[in-house]
Design a protein around this motif. Structure first.
Motif, short mmCIF file in Angstrom:
data_model
loop_
_atom_site.label_atom_id
_atom_site.label_comp_id
_atom_site.label_asym_id
_atom_site.label_seq_id
_atom_site.Cartn_x
_atom_site.Cartn_y
_atom_site.Cartn_z
N VAL A 78 39.54 36.49 -0.36
CA VAL A 78 40.70 37.29 -0.77
C VAL A 78 40.55 38.75 -0.37
O VAL A 78 41.55 39.47 -0.26
CB VAL A 78 40.99 37.13 -2.28
N MET A 79 39.33 39.21 -0.14
CA MET A 79 39.15 40.56 0.39
C MET A 79 39.69 40.64 1.82
O MET A 79 40.29 41.63 2.23
CB MET A 79 37.68 40.97 0.34
N ASP A 80 39.47 39.58 2.60
CA ASP A 80 40.08 39.52 3.93
C ASP A 80 41.61 39.58 3.82
O ASP A 80 42.28 40.24 4.62
CB ASP A 80 39.68 38.22 4.65
N TYR A 81 42.16 38.87 2.85
CA TYR A 81 43.60 38.87 2.63
C TYR A 81 44.11 40.30 2.45
O TYR A 81 45.07 40.72 3.11
CB TYR A 81 43.94 38.03 1.39
N TRP A 82 43.45 41.05 1.59
CA TRP A 82 43.92 42.41 1.32
C TRP A 82 43.64 43.36 2.47
O TRP A 82 44.42 44.31 2.70
CB TRP A 82 43.35 42.92 0.00
N ALA A 170 42.32 40.60 -7.01
CA ALA A 170 41.42 41.16 -6.00
C ALA A 170 41.92 42.45 -5.39
O ALA A 170 41.14 43.16 -4.75
CB ALA A 170 41.19 40.13 -4.89
N GLU A 171 43.19 42.78 -5.58
CA GLU A 171 43.75 43.95 -4.89
C GLU A 171 43.06 45.25 -5.29
O GLU A 171 42.57 46.00 -4.42
CB GLU A 171 45.25 44.06 -5.14
N ALA A 172 43.02 45.55 -6.56
CA ALA A 172 42.40 46.80 -7.01
C ALA A 172 40.91 46.86 -6.66
O ALA A 172 40.43 47.90 -6.15
CB ALA A 172 42.62 47.00 -8.51
N PRO A 173 40.14 45.79 -6.89
CA PRO A 173 38.73 45.83 -6.47
C PRO A 173 38.57 46.06 -4.97
O PRO A 173 37.66 46.79 -4.54
CB PRO A 173 38.20 44.45 -6.88
#
Length: 199
Positions: A78-82, A170-173
Motif C-alpha cells: 500500500v506504500m507503493d499505492y500511495w 496507510a496514507e498518513a503514515p
C-alpha cells in the motif's frame, strides 16, 4: 517499500534498477556484480529503516482485523499505492516515462537476474503493470500474488477483505515515512561514495 518504491529509490540515488529489486529475491551476494550488490545493500538498509520508522509502527498498530505481525507485508504494497498516487510530489519525471525507463533498464540486466525476477520482467515486457500498483485492483492482485507463493499467505486474506480501510490507513503514515526514506537513501549513497573515494 515494495517494487515500485525501490525502483524510484534507484532512480533518485542513481543506482541499479535491477540491484534495487534483488533484495526481494534469493541471491548469492558473493556472485553479484558491484553495481547489483550496491543496489541490493541499499534495499536491505531501506527495509530495516522502514520497519523501524515510527510511521510504520503506527500503521501496524492501527485497528483492523489482520494480525499486526503480517501488517508490514501489506504495508509495503500500500506504500507503493500511495507513492503512485502522489507521484508528482516526489518526481518531476512523468509516470509513464519513468515506468518505461525502469523496464528498459531491467530488460538490459535481465540476464543477470534470478529466474523468478526474469519471469517478472517478462511479464512487465508483455504488460506494463507498474502503474496498476496505484489502483485498488493492483494492490489486491499484488497481495494475492504473495498469498500464492507464501506458506502463511492465508493470513493476508483478512487485509483484502478490509482493503479500502487498509489503503486509507496507510496514507498518513506514507506521507510521514517516504520523505524520510528519500533523505535516508541520499545520505547512505553519499556515505558509500565517500568510502569508495577513500578506497
Amino acid at each position: 517499500m515494495n517494487y515500485f518504491a525501490h525502483l524510484h529509490i534507484a532512480a533518485v540515488t542513481n543506482t541499479s534498477f535491477m540491484g534495487s529489486l534483488l533484495g526481494d529475491f534469493s541471491v548469492d551476494t558473493k556472485q553479484l556484480d558491484d553495481d547489483l550488490l550496491e543496489g541490493w545493500r541499499l534495499h536491505q538498509k531501506v527495509d530495516v529503516m522502514v520497519d523501524q520508522h515510527e510511521a510504520s509502527v503506527l500503521f501496524r498498530s492501527m485497528p483492523r482485523q489482520g494480525r499486526r505481525r503480517f501488517a508490514g507485508i501489506v504495508q509495503d504494497i500500500v506504500m507503493d499505492y500511495w507513492l503512485l498516487r502522489y507521484w508528482s510530489r516526489f518526481s518531476a519525471v512523468p509516470l509513464n516515462v519513468f515506468c518505461e525507463q525502469a523496464i528498459k533498464s531491467l530488460q538490459r540486466d535481465k540476464y543477470r537476474s534470478p529466474e523468478r525476477l526474469k519471469n517478472m520482467i517478462t511479464s512487465l515486457e508483455q504488460d506494463n503493470w507498474l502503474p496498476n500498483l496505484g489502483t485498488v485492483e493492483g494492490v489486491e492482485k499484488a497481495i494475492y500474488s504473495i498469498m500464492r507463493r507464501w506458506q502463511h499467505g492465508v493470513h493476508l486474506q483478512v487485509f483484502i477483505n478490509d482493503l479500502l480501510l487498509v489503503i486509507e490507513q496507510a496514507e498518513a503514515p506514507f506521507l510521514r515515512l517516504y520523505p524520510d526514506v528519500l533523505d535516508f537513501v541520499m545520505l547512505e549513497t553519499k556515505k558509500a561514495e565517500a568510502t569508495h573515494n577513500l578506497g
